[in-house]
Design a protein around this motif. Structure first.
Motif, PDB file in Angstrom:
ATOM      1  N   MET A   8       0.834  -1.204   0.000  1.00  0.00           N
ATOM      2  CA  MET A   8       0.000   0.000   0.000  1.00  0.00           C
ATOM      3  C   MET A   8       0.873   1.260   0.000  1.00  0.00           C
ATOM      4  SD  MET A   8      -3.106  -1.131   2.551  1.00  0.00           S
ATOM      5  CE  MET A   8      -3.681   0.535   2.721  1.00  0.00           C
ATOM      6  N   VAL A  11       2.159   1.781  -3.530  1.00  0.00           N
ATOM      7  CA  VAL A  11       1.091   2.267  -4.406  1.00  0.00           C
ATOM      8  C   VAL A  11       0.835   3.751  -4.149  1.00  0.00           C
ATOM      9  CG1 VAL A  11      -1.384   2.107  -4.886  1.00  0.00           C
ATOM     10  CG2 VAL A  11      -0.001   0.037  -4.748  1.00  0.00           C
ATOM     11  N   LEU A  12       0.791   4.145  -2.883  1.00  0.00           N
ATOM     12  CA  LEU A  12       0.537   5.549  -2.556  1.00  0.00           C
ATOM     13  C   LEU A  12       1.688   6.450  -2.994  1.00  0.00           C
ATOM     14  CD1 LEU A  12      -1.176   5.244   0.936  1.00  0.00           C
ATOM     15  CD2 LEU A  12      -2.231   5.834  -1.242  1.00  0.00           C
ATOM     16  N   ALA A  14       3.641   5.851  -5.658  1.00  0.00           N
ATOM     17  CA  ALA A  14       3.686   5.854  -7.113  1.00  0.00           C
ATOM     18  C   ALA A  14       2.495   6.571  -7.735  1.00  0.00           C
ATOM     19  CB  ALA A  14       3.741   4.416  -7.625  1.00  0.00           C
ATOM     20  N   TRP A  15       1.454   6.821  -6.987  1.00  0.00           N
ATOM     21  CA  TRP A  15       0.241   7.430  -7.515  1.00  0.00           C
ATOM     22  C   TRP A  15       0.494   8.817  -8.113  1.00  0.00           C
ATOM     23  CZ3 TRP A  15      -4.860   7.646  -4.246  1.00  0.00           C
ATOM     24  CH2 TRP A  15      -5.931   7.928  -5.069  1.00  0.00           C
ATOM     25  N   PRO A  16       1.203   9.755  -7.452  1.00  0.00           N
ATOM     26  CA  PRO A  16       1.448  11.062  -8.072  1.00  0.00           C
ATOM     27  C   PRO A  16       2.284  10.960  -9.348  1.00  0.00           C
ATOM     28  CG  PRO A  16       1.895  11.167  -5.719  1.00  0.00           C
ATOM     29  CD  PRO A  16       1.659   9.734  -6.057  1.00  0.00           C
ATOM     30  N   GLN A  18       2.240   8.548 -11.496  1.00  0.00           N
ATOM     31  CA  GLN A  18       1.348   8.065 -12.550  1.00  0.00           C
ATOM     32  C   GLN A  18       0.487   9.200 -13.071  1.00  0.00           C
ATOM     33  OE1 GLN A  18      -2.209   7.589 -12.526  1.00  0.00           O
ATOM     34  NE2 GLN A  18      -2.165   6.646 -14.530  1.00  0.00           N
ATOM     35  N   ALA A  19       0.080  10.105 -12.200  1.00  0.00           N
ATOM     36  CA  ALA A  19      -0.749  11.226 -12.630  1.00  0.00           C
ATOM     37  C   ALA A  19       0.034  12.169 -13.534  1.00  0.00           C
ATOM     38  CB  ALA A  19      -1.280  11.973 -11.403  1.00  0.00           C
ATOM     39  N   GLN A  20       1.328  12.318 -13.302  1.00  0.00           N
ATOM     40  CA  GLN A  20       2.143  13.185 -14.138  1.00  0.00           C
ATOM     41  C   GLN A  20       2.416  12.570 -15.497  1.00  0.00           C
ATOM     42  OE1 GLN A  20       5.675  14.033 -11.942  1.00  0.00           O
ATOM     43  NE2 GLN A  20       4.628  15.359 -10.489  1.00  0.00           N
TER      44      GLN A  20
END
Length: 75
Positions: A8, A11-12, A14-16, A18-20
């Motif tokens: 978790m 994932v948290l 890597a989330w920003p 992925q948004a970029q």
């Protein structure tokens, strides 16, 4: 349980990123790969340059940096 928390956390983090790296592009760049360039009207450009008035005094950009020296001719 540690594995779930570690997953978790990854994932948290890597989330920003992925948004970029989103796959969508602006619609203007989809066709041809480059945005359209604005058209330059040479006649309007030259007419605008002619409307700029000529300065009466020469501009001195360093006038605020130099100390004021009184005129020596007046003595």
């Amino acid at each position: 349980m540690r594995i779930v928390i570690a997953a978790m956390a990854l994932v948290l983090m890597a989330w920003p990123a992925q948004a970029q790296m989103g796959g969508r592009r602006p619609p203007s760049e989809d066709k041809g790969g480059q945005p359209p360039k604005p058209q330059v009207d040479e006649k309007a450009y030259k007419a605008a340059l002619e409307r700029i008035p000529e300065p009466k005094d020469k501009y001195d950009p360093w006038s605020g940096a130099r100390p004021t020296v009184p005129d020596r001719k007046s003595k």
